[in-house]
Design an enzyme around this catalytic site. Structure first.
Site, PDB file in Angstrom:
ATOM      1  N   ASP A  34       0.858  -1.177   0.000  1.00  0.00           N
ATOM      2  CA  ASP A  34       0.000   0.000   0.000  1.00  0.00           C
ATOM      3  C   ASP A  34       0.906   1.242   0.000  1.00  0.00           C
ATOM      4  OD1 ASP A  34      -2.242   1.662   0.110  1.00  0.00           O
ATOM      5  OD2 ASP A  34      -3.247   0.428   1.616  1.00  0.00           O
ATOM      6  N   GLU A  42     -10.349   6.537   4.646  1.00  0.00           N
ATOM      7  CA  GLU A  42      -9.356   5.914   5.525  1.00  0.00           C
ATOM      8  C   GLU A  42      -9.427   6.482   6.948  1.00  0.00           C
ATOM      9  OE1 GLU A  42      -5.596   4.849   3.603  1.00  0.00           O
ATOM     10  OE2 GLU A  42      -6.423   5.474   1.689  1.00  0.00           O
TER      11      GLU A  42
END
Length: 608
Positions: free
Chosen positions: A285, A492
């Site tokens: 990521d 997020e």
């Protein structure tokens, strides 16, 4: 055709072997590197043989750039990459997680939580097909989707990126991969990546593994579970993805029992690659390696982090900016023997396999004939259908014998109110135009208010007041009100929320209106929010609309009775946050609305 790897008639594995044999360590390291668009220059791409570029949320050629502008940009980068010594094409990636959502004018589909409410695998697959076309129209080959997290706690800021709290729903909706990549033919080798052609994209199952199970729903947190439970709840969707030929998997920022996934050799290599037989590439990521320095400062001990992650099984690293440092350290780690050459070759083989499978060596550039598909009527109708099927009817009438919906489209005067009634950005949520989303007309689409005005009769007067006051009602004879409230956009960690209260004084607005006229409340949110009994009692009807995207017409299609409600809760609707996390299998299960709940017009009780 002096080089075997350039011959499309040769088997892919033969082409990989030939190309790998010609590559220097520096070129191999370059292929393992993914950099952000803003760090990419012609010389960097050409001289360092960079393997991949990504656009972060909102990182495009310029504000409100159209798909053709994106294609120009991507083709420009590709031209530089093809001028490198071996001419290995770039793979360009983007977060197209509910349509090609970074690009102005693209069709924005409902976020995954809404699709989970439909439980419609065929719908998910058709959305994958449409998304792939719009992504390829912009010159991009690769989407970081789908998120196959099983969200076990709505306090998590990525709850809306999950299809639901139930593993079986998530497994069902992995059909989006077949839509994105195409359907592998019978006898396709198990675990081998598959991309059907130029109308398809490379997909990415994420985030491996346990991202939706962290303690208290903390983003990038710690999932505390036995291996058996990790496998049963969170890992089970991955074999479904792999059996569809998913080309890439992304590692999770989160930890499992205290060990970060980006460093977890057992889960990344022994389980994902060896046990599950995944033959595509595993990508980190964003700055995933920089996060391995915890509890020390972000990005410190970078050399050690690279060593740990690559040896654990990470094949491509989403750097995304400090590529010079990454390449220097990676090459040094190989030359010193700390990362074996066999591990580098395995990583590069996997990356090249995906590039060959995706046809990038034959067709590196964009296909401008696809531009007409972007935001086309066919795709917008599909998004509208998805909205229609995703809506969950939670209440219909204060008296169950007297349903309030469907509404009369020929009513004389209607009040529309609330923070989310005429805000396309709020309706789309995070990962739209930018990383965390925004308010206003951020793309092309139909707000709930637009849709109501379109749906009502010629003689119906629609009065819109975002924040009504007592004066709004003076001398006005309203037939009913539609109040649209919800969350502001987030992505997020910015969405982690321990309170889950509806913002913008929503309860005050609902109360003010519902005390005076019959009221339908539409809640636009990425997850269940607190609905206290006193406010619920005041509403005549309540719809959970999730984050529906650009096509608000799907809401009015159901509200005015053209279609029935089909959606069922993909998550449990709690009474208070003190109950979280809560699951149907808990002995203490006492929800406001249970998992799977959803009323319809045709049946008296909830759907089964």
């Amino acid at each position: 055709m002096d080089c075997i790897y350039k011959d499309p008639n040769q088997p892919i594995e033969v082409r990989i072997k030939d190309l790998l044999s010609r590559m220097t360590l520096k070129e191999k390291a370059g292929q393992m590197t993914q950099i952000e668009r803003r760090a990419a220059t012609p010389s960097v791409l050409k001289d360092l043989s960079i393997g991949s570029i990504l656009s972060a949320g909102g990182s495009g050629p310029f504000d409100k750039a159209l798909s053709a502008d994106w294609a120009d940009m991507v083709d420009g980068f590709q031209k530089s990459a093809l001028e490198s010594r071996l001419g290995i094409p770039l793979l360009y990636g983007i977060d197209a997680v509910h349509g090609n959502n970074s690009i102005y004018g693209a069709t924005i589909f409902p976020h995954n939580v809404g699709l989970g409410a439909t439980r419609d695998a065929d719908l998910a697959q058709r959305i994958g097909v449409a998304t792939a076309l719009e992504v390829r129209a912009s010159g991009i080959h690769y989407t970081f989707a789908p998120c196959v997290a099983v969200c076990r706690d709505p306090r998590w800021g990525r709850c809306y990126e999950s299809y639901g709290s139930d593993t079986d729903i998530v497994r069902k909706m992995t059909s989006v991969i077949t839509g994105l990549q195409g359907k592998p033919p019978p006898g396709h080798p198990k675990g081998y990546p598959f991309v059907a052609g130029r109308h398809n994209v490379v997909a990415c199952a994420k985030h491996f593994v346990g991202d939706g199970g962290t303690d208290k729903g903390k983003n990038e947190g710690n999932t505390i579970l036995s291996y058996e439970d990790l496998e049963r709840i969170h890992m089970t969707p991955y074999p479904d993805c792999i059996s569809q030929g998913v080309a890439t998997v992304m590692a999770s920022y989160s930890s499992w029992n205290g060990t970060q996934l980006h460093a977890h050799r057992f889960l990344l290599s022994d389980v994902l690659k060896d046990k599950l037989g995944f033959k595509g590439f595993l990508i980190s990521d964003w700055e995933g390696l920089d996060r391995l320095s915890k509890p020390n400062p972000h990005g410190s001990n970078y050399r050690t982090s690279i060593c740990t992650a690559v040896n654990a099984g990470i094949d491509m690293v989403m750097v995304p900016f400090r590529y010079a440092k990454f390449l220097e350290d990676l090459i040094d780690l190989v030359e010193s023997g700390e990362i074996p050459m066999t591990r580098i070759d395995d990583a590069v083989e996997r990356i090249l396999r995906v590039k060959f499978v995706a046809g990038l060596f034959e067709y590196p550039y964009s296909d401008r004939s696809l531009l007409d598909t972007v935001g086309c009527k066919l795709h917008r109708d599909l998004a509208r259908e998805a909205v229609c099927k995703s809506l969950v009817l939670l209440k219909n009438g204060k008296d169950k014998k007297k349903p309030f919906l469907p509404l009369d489209r020929k009513a004389k005067r209607v009040l529309v109110a609330g923070s989310h009634a005429d805000d396309l950005g709020y309706q789309c949520g995070g990962w739209t135009a930018t990383w965390h989303g925004a308010s206003g007309r951020i793309t092309i689409g139909t707000t709930v208010l637009d849709a109501i005005r379109e749906a009502v009769g010629d003689k119906t007067e629609v009065i819109y007041e975002q924040n009504p006051s007592p004066a709004t009602f003076e001398g006005q004879d309203f037939s009913y009100a539609i109040v649209v409230v919800g969350e502001d956009p987030y992505a997020e960690h910015t969405g982690d929320n321990s309170e889950l209260i509806i913002p913008f004084n929503a309860n005050d607005v609902i109360s003010l209106v519902a005390d005076r006229i019959p009221t339908l409340v539409i809640l636009i949110s990425g997850r269940p929010l607190v609905l206290e009994p006193w406010i619920l009692e005041k509403m005549d009807a309540l719809i959970a609309a999730w984050l529906p995207g650009s096509e608000g017409g799907g809401i009015t299609d159901v509200v005015f009775g053209d279609y029935d409600f089909e959606g069922r809760l993909p998550v449990t609707w709690f009474k208070s946050v003190e109950q979280l996390p809560m699951h149907p299998e808990d002995n203490s299960y006492d929800p406001l609305f249970p998992f799977g709940f959803g009323l319809t017009y045709n049946k008296k009780g909830p759907l089964n």
